[in-house]
Design an enzyme around this catalytic site. Structure first.
Site, PDB file in Angstrom:
ATOM      1  N   GLU A 137       0.855  -1.193   0.000  1.00  0.00           N
ATOM      2  CA  GLU A 137       0.000   0.000   0.000  1.00  0.00           C
ATOM      3  C   GLU A 137       0.887   1.238   0.000  1.00  0.00           C
ATOM      4  O   GLU A 137       1.881   1.284   0.726  1.00  0.00           O
ATOM      5  CB  GLU A 137      -0.896   0.029   1.248  1.00  0.00           C
ATOM      6  CG  GLU A 137      -1.771   1.289   1.287  1.00  0.00           C
ATOM      7  CD  GLU A 137      -2.521   1.450   2.600  1.00  0.00           C
ATOM      8  OE1 GLU A 137      -3.547   0.797   2.773  1.00  0.00           O
ATOM      9  OE2 GLU A 137      -2.066   2.260   3.449  1.00  0.00           O
ATOM     10  N   THR A 157      -3.992   4.717  -1.428  1.00  0.00           N
ATOM     11  CA  THR A 157      -5.033   5.197  -0.520  1.00  0.00           C
ATOM     12  C   THR A 157      -5.732   6.429  -1.090  1.00  0.00           C
ATOM     13  O   THR A 157      -5.237   7.088  -2.014  1.00  0.00           O
ATOM     14  CB  THR A 157      -4.473   5.539   0.879  1.00  0.00           C
ATOM     15  OG1 THR A 157      -3.583   6.642   0.746  1.00  0.00           O
ATOM     16  CG2 THR A 157      -3.766   4.356   1.505  1.00  0.00           C
ATOM     17  N   HIS A 160      -8.082   3.040  -3.931  1.00  0.00           N
ATOM     18  CA  HIS A 160      -9.017   3.103  -2.797  1.00  0.00           C
ATOM     19  C   HIS A 160     -10.037   4.212  -3.100  1.00  0.00           C
ATOM     20  O   HIS A 160      -9.721   5.187  -3.783  1.00  0.00           O
ATOM     21  CB  HIS A 160      -8.301   3.479  -1.504  1.00  0.00           C
ATOM     22  CG  HIS A 160      -7.295   2.471  -1.026  1.00  0.00           C
ATOM     23  ND1 HIS A 160      -6.948   2.352   0.308  1.00  0.00           N
ATOM     24  CD2 HIS A 160      -6.561   1.533  -1.676  1.00  0.00           C
ATOM     25  CE1 HIS A 160      -6.033   1.394   0.440  1.00  0.00           C
ATOM     26  NE2 HIS A 160      -5.779   0.885  -0.748  1.00  0.00           N
ATOM     27  N   HIS A 177     -14.078  -3.718  14.039  1.00  0.00           N
ATOM     28  CA  HIS A 177     -14.012  -2.284  13.737  1.00  0.00           C
ATOM     29  C   HIS A 177     -14.333  -1.518  15.018  1.00  0.00           C
ATOM     30  O   HIS A 177     -15.178  -1.942  15.809  1.00  0.00           O
ATOM     31  CB  HIS A 177     -15.017  -1.953  12.623  1.00  0.00           C
ATOM     32  CG  HIS A 177     -14.965  -0.530  12.166  1.00  0.00           C
ATOM     33  ND1 HIS A 177     -15.885   0.410  12.575  1.00  0.00           N
ATOM     34  CD2 HIS A 177     -14.087   0.116  11.367  1.00  0.00           C
ATOM     35  CE1 HIS A 177     -15.582   1.582  12.011  1.00  0.00           C
ATOM     36  NE2 HIS A 177     -14.493   1.428  11.275  1.00  0.00           N
ATOM     37  N   GLN A 208      -7.171  -4.748   8.384  1.00  0.00           N
ATOM     38  CA  GLN A 208      -6.552  -3.700   9.208  1.00  0.00           C
ATOM     39  C   GLN A 208      -5.242  -4.255   9.764  1.00  0.00           C
ATOM     40  O   GLN A 208      -5.085  -5.484   9.886  1.00  0.00           O
ATOM     41  CB  GLN A 208      -7.525  -3.367  10.351  1.00  0.00           C
ATOM     42  CG  GLN A 208      -7.079  -2.324  11.325  1.00  0.00           C
ATOM     43  CD  GLN A 208      -6.831  -0.993  10.647  1.00  0.00           C
ATOM     44  OE1 GLN A 208      -5.796  -0.819   9.998  1.00  0.00           O
ATOM     45  NE2 GLN A 208      -7.765  -0.074  10.790  1.00  0.00           N
TER      46      GLN A 208
HETATM   47  P1  FAD Z   1     -17.854  -0.326   6.590  1.00  0.00           P
HETATM   48  O1  FAD Z   1     -17.605  -1.646   5.986  1.00  0.00           O
HETATM   49  O2  FAD Z   1     -19.011   0.469   6.109  1.00  0.00           O
HETATM   50  O3  FAD Z   1     -17.965  -0.545   8.183  1.00  0.00           O
HETATM   51  C1  FAD Z   1     -18.031   0.557   9.061  1.00  0.00           C
HETATM   52  C2  FAD Z   1     -18.804   0.171  10.317  1.00  0.00           C
HETATM   53  O4  FAD Z   1     -20.178  -0.080   9.982  1.00  0.00           O
HETATM   54  C3  FAD Z   1     -18.318  -1.114  10.970  1.00  0.00           C
HETATM   55  O5  FAD Z   1     -18.419  -0.958  12.361  1.00  0.00           O
HETATM   56  C4  FAD Z   1     -19.255  -2.186  10.450  1.00  0.00           C
HETATM   57  O6  FAD Z   1     -19.412  -3.283  11.373  1.00  0.00           O
HETATM   58  C5  FAD Z   1     -20.553  -1.412  10.281  1.00  0.00           C
HETATM   59  N1  FAD Z   1     -21.328  -1.890   9.135  1.00  0.00           N
HETATM   60  C6  FAD Z   1     -20.862  -2.198   7.899  1.00  0.00           C
HETATM   61  N2  FAD Z   1     -21.860  -2.545   7.079  1.00  0.00           N
HETATM   62  C7  FAD Z   1     -22.993  -2.463   7.800  1.00  0.00           C
HETATM   63  C8  FAD Z   1     -24.364  -2.689   7.502  1.00  0.00           C
HETATM   64  N3  FAD Z   1     -24.756  -3.049   6.264  1.00  0.00           N
HETATM   65  N4  FAD Z   1     -25.278  -2.499   8.497  1.00  0.00           N
HETATM   66  C9  FAD Z   1     -24.902  -2.092   9.745  1.00  0.00           C
HETATM   67  N5  FAD Z   1     -23.606  -1.863  10.074  1.00  0.00           N
HETATM   68  C10 FAD Z   1     -22.671  -2.036   9.115  1.00  0.00           C
HETATM   69  N6  FAD Z   1      -9.674   5.291   5.000  1.00  0.00           N
HETATM   70  C11 FAD Z   1      -9.510   6.311   4.115  1.00  0.00           C
HETATM   71  O7  FAD Z   1     -10.024   7.415   4.371  1.00  0.00           O
HETATM   72  N7  FAD Z   1      -8.804   6.152   2.954  1.00  0.00           N
HETATM   73  C12 FAD Z   1      -8.235   4.963   2.611  1.00  0.00           C
HETATM   74  O8  FAD Z   1      -7.612   4.847   1.565  1.00  0.00           O
HETATM   75  C13 FAD Z   1      -8.375   3.851   3.521  1.00  0.00           C
HETATM   76  N8  FAD Z   1      -7.853   2.646   3.231  1.00  0.00           N
HETATM   77  C14 FAD Z   1      -8.043   1.587   4.093  1.00  0.00           C
HETATM   78  C15 FAD Z   1      -7.533   0.329   3.754  1.00  0.00           C
HETATM   79  C16 FAD Z   1      -7.719  -0.760   4.612  1.00  0.00           C
HETATM   80  C17 FAD Z   1      -7.162  -2.118   4.224  1.00  0.00           C
HETATM   81  C18 FAD Z   1      -8.424  -0.591   5.840  1.00  0.00           C
HETATM   82  C19 FAD Z   1      -8.594  -1.747   6.783  1.00  0.00           C
HETATM   83  C20 FAD Z   1      -8.930   0.648   6.185  1.00  0.00           C
HETATM   84  C21 FAD Z   1      -8.764   1.753   5.309  1.00  0.00           C
HETATM   85  N9  FAD Z   1      -9.296   3.013   5.609  1.00  0.00           N
HETATM   86  C22 FAD Z   1      -9.124   4.062   4.727  1.00  0.00           C
HETATM   87  C23 FAD Z   1      -9.997   3.245   6.880  1.00  0.00           C
HETATM   88  C24 FAD Z   1     -11.527   3.021   6.753  1.00  0.00           C
HETATM   89  O9  FAD Z   1     -12.078   4.012   5.925  1.00  0.00           O
HETATM   90  C25 FAD Z   1     -12.121   3.079   8.163  1.00  0.00           C
HETATM   91  O10 FAD Z   1     -11.692   1.998   8.923  1.00  0.00           O
HETATM   92  C26 FAD Z   1     -13.632   3.270   8.245  1.00  0.00           C
HETATM   93  O11 FAD Z   1     -13.954   3.642   9.589  1.00  0.00           O
HETATM   94  C27 FAD Z   1     -14.457   2.049   7.902  1.00  0.00           C
HETATM   95  O12 FAD Z   1     -14.443   1.795   6.574  1.00  0.00           O
HETATM   96  P2  FAD Z   1     -15.099   0.418   5.999  1.00  0.00           P
HETATM   97  O13 FAD Z   1     -15.030   0.508   4.537  1.00  0.00           O
HETATM   98  O14 FAD Z   1     -14.499  -0.751   6.661  1.00  0.00           O
HETATM   99  O15 FAD Z   1     -16.594   0.638   6.493  1.00  0.00           O
END
Ligand code: FAD
Length: 288
Positions: free
Chosen positions: A17, A48, A78, A148, A175
């Site tokens: 990354e 990212t 991303h 998360h 993560q």
């Molecule tokens: P989601 O999958 O939407 O999950 C967020 C929360 O909502 C979780 O608690 C989950 O349990 C809950 N949830 C999910 N789906 C549902 C549903 N359908 N109903 C109810 N609850 C639900 N951030 C950046 O800004 N830029 C980046 O480039 C970036 N790259 C990343 C790369 C990796 C590999 C990782 C692990 C994280 C990255 N992040 C990045 C951070 C990420 O944006 C945060 O961790 C964010 O808080 C959650 O994103 P997510 O896509 O996992 O969210």
């Protein structure tokens, strides 16, 4: 190439990354990073999206395109949706199409308490469903071996992860974590829930004690004693901390490979020296 195809050979996928240059950076810094990483032959490099990235010619999309076109390496762009409307995402789909981007890591993004989020895409799964219906892109998603931070418990988070996979995420990147047993627990639970897509382990080398403490406080990764001892002993000595951090990450990767992990995603922090040291010490392990 679509990223899920990389896993079909059964070999441990190894990927990096990187992040776009900060506002006061330049496109040259991107080339310097990529020059240092590309001869390590990663299976793909992800870029990212978010903080910084406003340097002309060096957006996430443009860098993902450079990786593919100039370095002949697979890439993932991303994309977050927390501050995007459907119109914004339609524009991204069009831009991705024109740039030849094939792979997107679809994320919700962190909620900034000072910015009112847009409401078109409450979760990453909503973004994936929307984009999948309108493009031929391949989607990856994020996952959290220790849950998360917003979710009450790991089981509930895995239920939500299943929704993301059912929406079309064909590959997951985890993560960062420092305790491999937490990752193995997570994999067992995810597989038991029927999540069968490839899951890559996110590894962040700890080469700067302060930076890692900041990361850990944000993502809540647990710290095994073996790790905290390294920080306590070498945290004030940058060279020693760097060597210890590289060795710890290499150890984690070797253990993961021995336990049959699908892939390892190295958070390079745009530091080719560290990526090189780690790659060199695990290359034969990952090949075998
Ligand atoms: P989601 O999958 O939407 O999950 C967020 C929360 O909502 C979780 O608690 C989950 O349990 C809950 N949830 C999910 N789906 C549902 C549903 N359908 N109903 C109810 N609850 C639900 N951030 C950046 O800004 N830029 C980046 O480039 C970036 N790259 C990343 C790369 C990796 C590999 C990782 C692990 C994280 C990255 N992040 C990045 C951070 C990420 O944006 C945060 O961790 C964010 O808080 C959650 O994103 P997510 O896509 O996992 O969210």
């Amino acid at each position: 190439m679509k990223i899920p195809d990389l896993f079909k050979s059964g070999k441990t996928v190894f990927s990096f990354e990187i992040f776009p240059p900060k506002k006061d950076g330049s496109i040259e810094t991107v080339y310097k990073t990529l020059d240092g990483l590309s001869d390590l032959n990663p299976d793909f490099i992800s870029v990212t999206y978010g903080a910084g990235g406003s340097v002309p010619g060096a957006s996430t999309r443009e860098i993902a395109c450079i990786i593919k076109e100039k370095y002949h390496t697979n890439s993932i762009a991303h994309l977050t949706c927390v501050n995007s409307t459907k119109e914004d995402i339609d524009r991204f789909i069009e831009e991705f199409k024109l740039s030849g981007i094939e792979n997107v890591l679809a994320l919700r993004g962190d909620i900034n308490p000072e910015i009112e989020p847009k409401h078109d895409f409450p979760h990453a799964s909503d973004l994936i469903s929307y984009m999948k219906a309108r493009s031929n892109l391949s989607f990856s998603g994020a996952c959290y071996p220790e849950g998360h931070t917003e979710c009450d418990n790991l089981d509930e988070d895995i239920e939500n992860l299943k929704i993301k996979v059912e929406a079309g995420a064909e590959h997951l990147i985890s993560q960062l974590f420092f305790d491999n047993s937490a990752f193995y627990r997570f994999i067992d639970k995810a597989r038991a829930k029927g999540i069968n897509v490839p899951i890559e382990a996110g590894i962040m080398p700890c080469v700067n004690a302060k930076q890692i403490q900041r990361m850990v406080s944000m993502c809540g990764a647990s710290l095994p004693q073996k790790f905290t001892r390294l920080i306590a002993k070498y945290g004030e000595n940058p060279e020693a901390m760097r060597d210890a951090g590289i060795a710890y990450a290499a150890d984690q990767i070797i253990d993961l490979a021995a336990n049959g992990v699908d892939g390892v995603h190295l958070y390079t922090m745009n530091n080719p020296y560290i990526a090189r040291k780690i790659s060199e010490s695990v290359s034969n392990v990952l090949k075998s």
